[in-house]
Motif scaffolding. Structure first.
Motif, PDB file in Angstrom:
ATOM      1  N   VAL B  39      54.169  42.776  32.891  1.00  0.00           N
ATOM      2  CA  VAL B  39      54.553  44.050  32.291  1.00  0.00           C
ATOM      3  C   VAL B  39      53.459  45.098  32.382  1.00  0.00           C
ATOM      4  O   VAL B  39      53.729  46.289  32.286  1.00  0.00           O
ATOM      5  N   ILE B  40      52.196  44.669  32.549  1.00  0.00           N
ATOM      6  CA  ILE B  40      51.082  45.629  32.640  1.00  0.00           C
ATOM      7  C   ILE B  40      50.539  45.555  34.071  1.00  0.00           C
ATOM      8  O   ILE B  40      49.806  44.620  34.401  1.00  0.00           O
ATOM      9  N   PRO B  41      50.885  46.505  34.922  1.00  0.00           N
ATOM     10  CA  PRO B  41      50.500  46.380  36.329  1.00  0.00           C
ATOM     11  C   PRO B  41      48.991  46.372  36.575  1.00  0.00           C
ATOM     12  O   PRO B  41      48.540  45.732  37.525  1.00  0.00           O
ATOM     13  N   GLN B  42      48.211  47.044  35.734  1.00  0.00           N
ATOM     14  CA  GLN B  42      46.773  47.108  36.032  1.00  0.00           C
ATOM     15  C   GLN B  42      46.000  45.883  35.557  1.00  0.00           C
ATOM     16  O   GLN B  42      44.804  45.799  35.779  1.00  0.00           O
ATOM     17  N   ARG B  48      55.109  39.780  27.991  1.00  0.00           N
ATOM     18  CA  ARG B  48      55.613  40.284  26.722  1.00  0.00           C
ATOM     19  C   ARG B  48      56.567  39.222  26.183  1.00  0.00           C
ATOM     20  O   ARG B  48      57.366  38.655  26.926  1.00  0.00           O
ATOM     21  N   ILE B  57      52.478  41.707  23.234  1.00  0.00           N
ATOM     22  CA  ILE B  57      52.120  41.768  24.644  1.00  0.00           C
ATOM     23  C   ILE B  57      50.752  41.108  24.788  1.00  0.00           C
ATOM     24  O   ILE B  57      49.870  41.326  23.956  1.00  0.00           O
ATOM     25  N   SER B  59      47.627  40.500  27.722  1.00  0.00           N
ATOM     26  CA  SER B  59      47.200  40.810  29.084  1.00  0.00           C
ATOM     27  C   SER B  59      45.905  40.069  29.371  1.00  0.00           C
ATOM     28  O   SER B  59      45.109  39.817  28.468  1.00  0.00           O
ATOM     29  N   LEU B 143      48.421  42.406  21.846  1.00  0.00           N
ATOM     30  CA  LEU B 143      48.785  43.605  21.091  1.00  0.00           C
ATOM     31  C   LEU B 143      50.095  43.324  20.370  1.00  0.00           C
ATOM     32  O   LEU B 143      51.082  42.931  20.987  1.00  0.00           O
TER      33      LEU B 143
END
Lengths: 241, 287
Positions: B39-42, B48, B57, B59, B143
């Protein structure tokens, strides 16, 4: 660095007057009174609204209008290089203030005296234009919470690089050092409620750039209106009307 | 905070006594779980997870760093949790800090083993690039976006999913560097290494309300708890970590009973999570 190539395309393949893809979703946080996710390209923010409710800190209560509060926070993983930022640094305090003032302007606060409305925005991915994305998300969340508003405020930014006005800057374009004009408007009454710019720009160019940003705001307003309409239809359908 | 009337409190407690909770679940049943990965491309890996109305979420970001002098053959992992005010107005300003720290420490204890790095969920020696000189530092960020109880289990599951989604770039170390010199490295953008996440434990929290204990408590149920025990259990059924919250004391025999119940539940949970994670990965590949 070349931000617009000879064919007239930008680094991410957009035309100068093209906006990034918009996506919005209402009701992302189950417990909030209103919430929304708003995406502009790779920028993604969540907004949640709690209220109107009893004022938590009695000394802040206002007798003839509602108290509007806002907090902006960035997730640790939202930026390219991971950094652990302390809460309440100057940048987020300033953005919180900007969002609060913009939203306070459009909420009919006089209808809800002695109450409090909290707006929380959380940046999940930052790729330029977080300020605008936050305002757009907050508008949707406020509408979802059913809070009476004068109009749907929308915001968009525009810049000026390689002597071309560019709509909706991403992070690379934003950090190029050119001017960045962020505008917020009330689209129905056609009034500007937020205007910020850094760097310098000749007056006549400024007018063009600002006009471009205003056009961007209007496009976002149309999109937001569609999203809300679709959401209302869904609600209607679920109630079996 | 949850404000409940006396009647509501009795209703929740009565329901738990009769093995029929307010949302129709039994004492040992989870709410529906759904997982999305990437869900977080970077980030190097992200996920999630939603358990009922709880949403978190996680990462994973990897950076090159120097291994600790005392453990030259192990990489470093740090877990941080943030509670967003979006989830609960109480977390505004510094309000969420206490809970964030409590959750971070509990996760570190449950997933990453002791100080020596032994018993960690992932093999820390696989993070080494050049022994004593270069290693990967993993930063795991959680998060909380929406909170309706059972945050620790949700975060544990999210981290498990994020780790199995993580790809660490393959690194070539230039030969020839000798002695104390820091060798030059070449990071590949095409080849990625995956972790073996089968050893990452799951966390099962048993919340004691009245005379019974329940899994996956909502925040209303958590407000009625006397104490809660979080057990992290690996696929093999080993206990990897344990923490108890809440003020009420527990009888030692009750604790061992809770652990065996948690072990039984963890089997189902691990299978459920694994199938959700592989479904999420398949979804992501299709996109």
């Amino acid at each position: 660095m070349e931000f617009v190539n000879p064919e007239g395309l930008r680094l991410d393949g957009r035309r100068p007057m093209e906006m990034r893809q918009l996506r919005a979703q209402i009701g992302a946080v189950a417990k909030a009174d209103g919430s929304a996710v708003f995406e502009m390209g790779n920028t993604k923010v969540i907004a949640a609204v709690y209220g109107p409710r009893e004022v938590q800190n009695r000394s802040q209560q206002i007798n003839d209008q509602a108290l509007v509060r806002c907090e902006y926070s960035m997730a640790n993983f939202s930026t390219g290089d991971r950094r652990r930022k302390p809460k309440g640094d100057r940048r987020s305090t300033e953005i919180s203030l900007v969002i609060r003032q913009t939203m306070e302007e459009c909420i009919l606060t006089n209808l809800m005296p002695r109450s409090q409305i909290d707006i929380y925005v959380q940046v999940l991915q930052a790729d330029g234009g977080t300020r605008s994305a936050c305002i757009n998300a907050a508008t949707l969340a406020l509408a979802d919470a059913g809070i009476p508003m004068r109009d749907l405020v929308t915001s968009c930014s525009a810049g000026f690089l390689n002597s071309t006005p560019l709509l909706d800057l991403n992070y690379v374009e934003d950090s190029a050092g050119g001017p960045d004009v962020t505008v917020g408007i009330l689209p129905k009454v056609d009034k500007v409620t937020l205007l910020q710019m850094d760097a310098k720009l000749p007056i006549d160019t400024f007018e063009n750039v600002m006009q471009l940003a205003v056009e961007g705001c209007k496009a976002i307003a149309n999109y937001i209106r569609e999203v809300l309409l679709e959401n209302t239809k869904q609600l209607e359908y679920r109630r079996g009307l | 905070m949850v404000g409940l009337s006396l009647g509501e409190k009795h209703f929740i407690q009565g329901g738990i006594d009769q093995n029929l909770r307010s949302d129709g679940r039994k004492r040992d049943a989870y709410r529906p779980i759904s997982i999305e990965t990437g869900v977080i491309p970077q980030a190097n890996g992200s996920a999630r997870i939603r358990i009922g109305a709880t949403e978190v979420i996680a990462s994973v970001k990897a950076e090159l760093g120097r291994p600790n002098a005392l453990q030259p053959d192990k990489g470093k992992v740090a877990i941080f949790v943030d509670c967003s005010p979006v989830a609960e107005p109480m977390f505004e300003g510094r309000g969420g800090e206490e809970l964030s720290t409590e959750l971070s420490v509990a996760l570190q204890r449950c997933l990453m083993g002791g100080k020596s790095g032994a018993g960690a969920g992932i093999d820390l020696s696989s993070l080494i690039v050049a022994e004593g000189k270069i290693c990967w530092d993993l930063y795991i960020d959680g998060l909380v976006i929406s909170s309706d109880g059972n945050l620790l289990d949700a975060l544990g599951a999210a981290i498990k999913a994020a780790l199995s989604n993580t790809g660490i770039p393959r690194v070539q170390v230039a030969a020839g560097a000798s002695g104390d010199e820091q060798p030059e490295v070449d990071i590949s953008d095409e080849e990625f290494l995956q972790f073996d996440t089968s050893g990452v434990p799951v966390i099962v929290t048993l919340t004691k309300v009245g005379r019974h204990y329940i899994v996956d408590a909502t925040s209303e149920e958590e407000s009625q708890m006397s104490s809660a025990v979080s057990v992290s259990i690996s696929r093999k059924g080993h206990i990897c970590g344990l923490s108890k919250r809440g003020s009420a004391g527990l009888d030692p025999s009750v604790i061992s009973d809770m652990i065996s119940v948690a072990r039984h539940i963890s089997e189902q949970l691990i299978n459920k999570l694994d199938s959700e994670i592989s479904a999420a990965e398949a979804d992501e590949d299709e996109m």
